[in-house]
Scaffold this motif. Structure first.
Motif, PDB file in Angstrom:
ATOM      1  N   ILE A 292      18.333 -61.534 -21.310  1.00  0.00           N
ATOM      2  CA  ILE A 292      18.379 -60.084 -21.075  1.00  0.00           C
ATOM      3  C   ILE A 292      17.274 -59.692 -20.103  1.00  0.00           C
ATOM      4  O   ILE A 292      16.128 -60.136 -20.239  1.00  0.00           O
ATOM      5  N   TYR A 293      17.641 -58.866 -19.120  1.00  0.00           N
ATOM      6  CA  TYR A 293      16.619 -58.183 -18.331  1.00  0.00           C
ATOM      7  C   TYR A 293      16.982 -56.704 -18.307  1.00  0.00           C
ATOM      8  O   TYR A 293      18.006 -56.297 -17.766  1.00  0.00           O
ATOM      9  N   ASP A 294      16.128 -55.901 -18.914  1.00  0.00           N
ATOM     10  CA  ASP A 294      16.341 -54.461 -19.005  1.00  0.00           C
ATOM     11  C   ASP A 294      14.966 -53.806 -19.013  1.00  0.00           C
ATOM     12  O   ASP A 294      14.227 -53.917 -19.989  1.00  0.00           O
ATOM     13  N   ARG A 295      14.628 -53.099 -17.949  1.00  0.00           N
ATOM     14  CA  ARG A 295      13.289 -52.518 -17.849  1.00  0.00           C
ATOM     15  C   ARG A 295      13.062 -51.398 -18.851  1.00  0.00           C
ATOM     16  O   ARG A 295      11.915 -51.007 -19.088  1.00  0.00           O
ATOM     17  N   ASP A 296      14.147 -50.881 -19.452  1.00  0.00           N
ATOM     18  CA  ASP A 296      13.972 -49.905 -20.521  1.00  0.00           C
ATOM     19  C   ASP A 296      13.463 -50.568 -21.797  1.00  0.00           C
ATOM     20  O   ASP A 296      13.003 -49.887 -22.713  1.00  0.00           O
ATOM     21  N   GLN A 297      13.561 -51.895 -21.877  1.00  0.00           N
ATOM     22  CA  GLN A 297      13.002 -52.629 -23.005  1.00  0.00           C
ATOM     23  C   GLN A 297      11.632 -53.199 -22.644  1.00  0.00           C
ATOM     24  O   GLN A 297      10.634 -52.879 -23.275  1.00  0.00           O
ATOM     25  N   ILE A 298      11.614 -54.080 -21.641  1.00  0.00           N
ATOM     26  CA  ILE A 298      10.374 -54.699 -21.181  1.00  0.00           C
ATOM     27  C   ILE A 298      10.607 -55.198 -19.765  1.00  0.00           C
ATOM     28  O   ILE A 298      11.719 -55.630 -19.422  1.00  0.00           O
ATOM     29  N   ASP A 299       9.595 -55.136 -18.926  1.00  0.00           N
ATOM     30  CA  ASP A 299       9.749 -55.533 -17.526  1.00  0.00           C
ATOM     31  C   ASP A 299       9.572 -57.046 -17.371  1.00  0.00           C
ATOM     32  O   ASP A 299       8.798 -57.523 -16.533  1.00  0.00           O
ATOM     33  N   LYS A 300      10.274 -57.788 -18.199  1.00  0.00           N
ATOM     34  CA  LYS A 300      10.266 -59.243 -18.148  1.00  0.00           C
ATOM     35  C   LYS A 300      11.650 -59.739 -18.564  1.00  0.00           C
ATOM     36  O   LYS A 300      12.396 -59.040 -19.249  1.00  0.00           O
ATOM     37  N   PHE A 301      11.971 -60.960 -18.160  1.00  0.00           N
ATOM     38  CA  PHE A 301      13.244 -61.547 -18.546  1.00  0.00           C
ATOM     39  C   PHE A 301      13.117 -62.131 -19.951  1.00  0.00           C
ATOM     40  O   PHE A 301      12.237 -62.938 -20.223  1.00  0.00           O
ATOM     41  N   GLN A 302      14.017 -61.725 -20.867  1.00  0.00           N
ATOM     42  CA  GLN A 302      13.987 -62.186 -22.250  1.00  0.00           C
ATOM     43  C   GLN A 302      14.986 -63.327 -22.450  1.00  0.00           C
ATOM     44  O   GLN A 302      16.112 -63.250 -21.964  1.00  0.00           O
ATOM     45  N   ILE A 303      14.566 -64.355 -23.170  1.00  0.00           N
ATOM     46  CA  ILE A 303      15.421 -65.516 -23.411  1.00  0.00           C
ATOM     47  C   ILE A 303      15.405 -65.885 -24.888  1.00  0.00           C
ATOM     48  O   ILE A 303      14.345 -65.928 -25.518  1.00  0.00           O
ATOM     49  N   SER A 304      16.580 -66.142 -25.442  1.00  0.00           N
ATOM     50  CA  SER A 304      16.722 -66.658 -26.800  1.00  0.00           C
ATOM     51  C   SER A 304      17.644 -67.867 -26.741  1.00  0.00           C
ATOM     52  O   SER A 304      18.744 -67.790 -26.165  1.00  0.00           O
ATOM     53  N   GLN A 305      17.217 -68.982 -27.324  1.00  0.00           N
ATOM     54  CA  GLN A 305      17.982 -70.227 -27.235  1.00  0.00           C
ATOM     55  C   GLN A 305      18.047 -70.890 -28.604  1.00  0.00           C
ATOM     56  O   GLN A 305      17.072 -70.887 -29.355  1.00  0.00           O
ATOM     57  N   GLY A 306      19.207 -71.450 -28.937  1.00  0.00           N
ATOM     58  CA  GLY A 306      19.356 -72.106 -30.224  1.00  0.00           C
ATOM     59  C   GLY A 306      20.274 -73.319 -30.135  1.00  0.00           C
ATOM     60  O   GLY A 306      21.202 -73.359 -29.320  1.00  0.00           O
ATOM     61  N   PHE A 307      20.001 -74.318 -30.989  1.00  0.00           N
ATOM     62  CA  PHE A 307      20.805 -75.533 -31.052  1.00  0.00           C
ATOM     63  C   PHE A 307      21.043 -75.837 -32.524  1.00  0.00           C
ATOM     64  O   PHE A 307      20.104 -75.850 -33.315  1.00  0.00           O
ATOM     65  N   ALA A 308      22.308 -76.083 -32.903  1.00  0.00           N
ATOM     66  CA  ALA A 308      22.597 -76.262 -34.320  1.00  0.00           C
ATOM     67  C   ALA A 308      23.776 -77.207 -34.518  1.00  0.00           C
ATOM     68  O   ALA A 308      24.609 -77.409 -33.633  1.00  0.00           O
ATOM     69  N   VAL A 309      23.814 -77.797 -35.710  1.00  0.00           N
ATOM     70  CA  VAL A 309      24.910 -78.663 -36.144  1.00  0.00           C
ATOM     71  C   VAL A 309      25.472 -78.069 -37.437  1.00  0.00           C
ATOM     72  O   VAL A 309      24.711 -77.650 -38.309  1.00  0.00           O
ATOM     73  N   GLY A 310      26.779 -78.026 -37.560  1.00  0.00           N
ATOM     74  CA  GLY A 310      27.335 -77.442 -38.767  1.00  0.00           C
ATOM     75  C   GLY A 310      28.832 -77.576 -38.858  1.00  0.00           C
ATOM     76  O   GLY A 310      29.454 -78.389 -38.159  1.00  0.00           O
TER      77      GLY A 310
END
Length: 315
Positions: A292-310
């Motif tokens: 996510i990049y949204d300057r109304d939230q924060i002036d930085k690029f936000q990253i969320s990453q996940g790896f799972a087995v199921g």
């Protein structure tokens, strides 16, 4: 008896003649449409998935270091497509939520996403459609952060929750669909609402980030309304045997409210990538990336990453 038999013969003959007239096709395309409607009722095979992932690690006198932990996550995906003549209606739902727990530490979310979209498209040419659509994006559970502030115990702040923020977009435009698994949408007439329904989230977000607005919503308001241009690129295809890749990019440039430099309007970017590999009928490995990049939230690029087995169940 003869009268009854004569009546049955007449009725069967009449019904047969009516059916032949009804089933008369005007072209090969019409014949294919009728065949498709009989086979799937104009619905493409619907794709519904439910998955649950779990991981755990434990250490006892382990000199290599480590901390006992466990995590659990769940996902639900549903995509349905209804085709008739030159029109198509598409419904897409994606739910993901997960938590991670480390011994001696607070539990925290590992992923949290709520996405729903409905769209109608009408064919203009073999690869070009006009469309009208609506989509909604938010989360399920509160998002919290902690800060010391010089106190003996850290102060907990809730900086997000359901509908805080929440994004609702309605748009009209043109889409380019050269193949069944890729589409590019240009929405020149797009209306977007940003919601901050929780007063606590508003207060905690502005105080924690030291800003005057929460997600672009001004104090005393619950919603920010913007008009703008929206671009969406979506890809969904099996890139190898038992390996599926889903990619979605959504960019939004607001026409209003107009901001002055250096706070002039910037493009909001939202990226979602999900790669799923099936080991067998039920066992799967999945990788998720949110950006996510949204300057109304924060002036930085936000990253969320996940790896799972199921486990993954396809309905």
């Amino acid at each position: 008896m003869n009268k009854l038999l004569s009546f049955v013969v007449v009725m069967l003959t009449t019904t047969t003649l009516w059916a032949q007239d009804t089933l008369k096709v005007k072209s090969l395309a019409d014949a294919k449409t009728r065949a498709d409607s009989l086979k799937i009722g104009f619905w493409k095979p619907r794709n519904t998935q439910f998955g649950i992932n779990f991981s755990q690690a434990a250490f006892n006198n382990w000199q290599g270091g480590g901390i006992n932990n466990w995590s659990i996550g769940a996902l639900f995906n549903n995509r349905a497509e209804y085709n008739k003549n030159k029109g198509v209606f598409v419904s897409d739902i994606q739910f993901q939520i997960g938590t991670v727990n480390n011994k001696g530490q607070r539990s925290a979310k590992s992923i949290d996403r709520l996405f729903m979209e409905a769209k109608y498209a009408h064919k203009v040419s073999p690869k070009l459609n006009w469309f009208g659509g609506i989509n909604f994006l938010s989360q399920f559970a509160p998002g919290v952060v902690y800060e010391n502030d010089g106190l003996p115990t850290q102060q907990k702040r809730t900086i997000s929750s359901f509908l805080s923020p929440g994004y609702l977009s309605e748009g009209l435009g043109i889409e380019y669909k050269p193949v069944s698994y890729f589409v590019l949408q240009l929405g020149g007439a797009t209306l977007r609402q940003t919601f901050v329904a929780s007063n606590k989230v508003y207060t905690d977000f502005t105080e924690y980030n030291k800003v005057e607005k929460a997600y672009g919503v001004a104090k005393g308001k619950k919603v920010l309304v913007e008009t703008g241009f929206q671009l969406v690129a979506a890809f969904d295809k099996d890139i190898a045997k038992n390996v599926n890749l889903k990619f979605r990019y959504q960019g939004f440039l607001a026409y209003s409210p107009k901001k002055e430099a250096p706070q002039k309007n910037a493009i909001d970017h939202n990226i979602n990538v999900i790669a799923t590999a099936k080991v067998n009928k039920y066992l799967n490995i999945n990788f998720t990336l949110l950006g996510i990049y949204d300057r109304d939230q924060i002036d930085k690029f936000q990253i969320s990453q996940g790896f799972a087995v199921g486990l993954l169940f396809t309905l």
